[in-house]
Design an enzyme around this catalytic site. Structure first.
Site, short mmCIF file in Angstrom:
data_model
loop_
_atom_site.label_atom_id
_atom_site.label_comp_id
_atom_site.label_asym_id
_atom_site.label_seq_id
_atom_site.Cartn_x
_atom_site.Cartn_y
_atom_site.Cartn_z
N ASP A 4 -2.70 -1.77 10.49
CA ASP A 4 -2.94 -1.70 9.04
C ASP A 4 -3.55 -2.98 8.47
OD1 ASP A 4 -1.97 0.85 8.84
OD2 ASP A 4 -0.01 0.29 8.00
N LYS A 29 0.85 -1.21 0.00
CA LYS A 29 0.00 0.00 0.00
C LYS A 29 0.87 1.25 0.00
CE LYS A 29 0.77 1.23 4.57
NZ LYS A 29 1.57 2.36 4.99
P1 ATP Z 1 3.52 -0.26 8.10
O1 ATP Z 1 3.55 0.72 6.97
O2 ATP Z 1 2.29 -1.11 8.17
O3 ATP Z 1 3.93 0.33 9.44
P2 ATP Z 1 6.02 -1.28 7.19
O4 ATP Z 1 5.86 -1.46 5.74
O5 ATP Z 1 6.79 -0.07 7.64
O6 ATP Z 1 4.61 -1.33 7.85
P3 ATP Z 1 6.52 -4.07 7.48
O7 ATP Z 1 7.20 -4.42 6.21
O8 ATP Z 1 5.11 -4.46 7.60
O9 ATP Z 1 6.71 -2.53 7.82
O10 ATP Z 1 7.38 -4.73 8.65
C1 ATP Z 1 7.65 -4.19 9.89
C2 ATP Z 1 8.41 -5.21 10.71
O11 ATP Z 1 7.60 -6.37 10.93
C3 ATP Z 1 9.66 -5.76 10.03
O12 ATP Z 1 10.77 -4.96 10.29
C4 ATP Z 1 9.80 -7.15 10.64
O13 ATP Z 1 10.57 -7.06 11.82
C5 ATP Z 1 8.41 -7.54 11.06
N1 ATP Z 1 7.78 -8.62 10.22
C6 ATP Z 1 7.23 -9.74 10.70
N2 ATP Z 1 6.71 -10.48 9.72
C7 ATP Z 1 6.92 -9.82 8.56
C8 ATP Z 1 6.61 -10.08 7.21
N3 ATP Z 1 5.94 -11.18 6.83
N4 ATP Z 1 6.97 -9.17 6.28
C9 ATP Z 1 7.64 -8.02 6.66
N5 ATP Z 1 7.96 -7.74 7.93
C10 ATP Z 1 7.61 -8.61 8.89
#
Ligand code: ATP
Length: 282
Positions: free
Chosen positions: A139, A13
């Site tokens: 989210d 997203k």
């Molecule tokens: P958001 O925008 O929802 O805050 P984001 O994109 O910044 O999320 P994500 O990629 O969802 O962050 O991941 C945040 C943390 O979640 C990662 O640094 C990791 O430690 C943990 N994590 C656990 N499972 C997963 C997964 N399947 N994919 C990505 N990260 C994961």
């Protein structure tokens, strides 16, 4: 039961706008966000058979020792909700950079909830799945909702926002991981005005570009000034507007055609070595 196997796309997203309205007593923040899924996606393969264990394979994702993949948490929460014991093998091919503001983990979790619901014929409603999802992450409900949304509360109150004009995006990630929790901890809440009105449905790309706003950007840019540099390079490369998504550091530029976006993505990658990707809206 015979072994069931299915592969799903877990889309990323972007936030076209993200207003932080205030801190809540429980430590979460009230936000108002315009959220849109895009074509970039992880692939989530789920295999179900008789037994009682969950194996997860997610090459390339670095978790801190002891941390559990959110997709596994999603599977456990669904099975315990319906009181089933099964053997699950979940394999995730990550294409969405992690800790990047594109909701990759949340989307993987939502995909497991929706995917297992379908594969097992559980017939849980979207609302039930969203109630399970919000316990995993703010989210997660958005990805179950599965439409462009105006999100309020902690991001879990969702209203459909139809009429997004066609456009393409260029995503740029400088290869830094940013923790959402760190960004919120460093957010000085100077701004608590009531911007949180549902914006009018946009007429064309310029109206969407006028909405672009992210209260978290200043926090992440202060620590990683490269984000400002990326925004400038996207505009110089033909973007109508550019913004950091979520808590960053991924920046997206808005383009009127996929061809222009693809050209700009390739140029930025070759000049600066950043991870870049042209994407469509989902
Ligand atoms: P958001 O925008 O929802 O805050 P984001 O994109 O910044 O999320 P994500 O990629 O969802 O962050 O991941 C945040 C943390 O979640 C990662 O640094 C990791 O430690 C943990 N994590 C656990 N499972 C997963 C997964 N399947 N994919 C990505 N990260 C994961």
């Amino acid at each position: 039961m015979r072994t069931l196997k299915k592969t799903f796309q877990a889309h990323a997203k972007v936030n076209f706008c993200l207003h932080v309205l205030g801190r809540r007593p429980d430590g979460y923040h009230d936000v108002a966000m315009l959220m849109q899924q895009i074509s970039l996606a992880d692939q989530v393969m789920i295999e179900v058979s008789d037994g009682n264990d969950i194996q997860i394979n997610c090459p390339g994702l670095k978790l801190v020792p002891g941390e559990i993949n959110i997709a596994e948490k999603a599977a456990r929460s669904l099975l315990s909700h319906v009181g089933e014991s099964l053997r699950l093998k979940i394999s995730i091919k990550k294409h969405i950079p992690a800790a990047a503001g594109m909701g990759g983990g949340s989307s993987d979790a939502a995909t497991v909830l929706v995917g297992l619901n379908r594969m097992l014929g559980l017939d849980l409603s979207k609302q039930e799945l969203m109630n399970l999802g919000v316990k995993l992450g703010a989210d997660v409900p958005f990805f179950i909702f599965d439409q462009t949304a105006w999100a309020t509360g902690i991001g879990d109150h969702l209203e459909a926002w139809p009429g997004m004009p066609p456009m393409s995006l260029v995503l740029v990630n400088p290869g830094i991981a940013v923790s959402t929790a760190w960004v919120y901890q460093n957010l000085g809440l100077t701004h608590t005005s009531s911007v949180a009105k549902l914006p009018k449905f946009p007429e064309g790309i310029p109206a969407v570009v006028r909405l672009l706003h992210n209260d978290l950007e200043a926090v992440t840019v202060q620590r990683f000034p490269v984000i400002d540099e990326i925004k400038k390079r996207l505009i110089a490369g033909g973007a109508c507007g550019a913004l950091m998504s979520g808590s960053g550091p991924t920046v997206f530029g808005v383009f009127s055609s996929f061809e222009k976006a693809d050209r700009a993505a390739k140029e930025l990658a070759s000049h600066y070595g950043w991870w870049t990707q042209a994407a469509r809206l989902k």
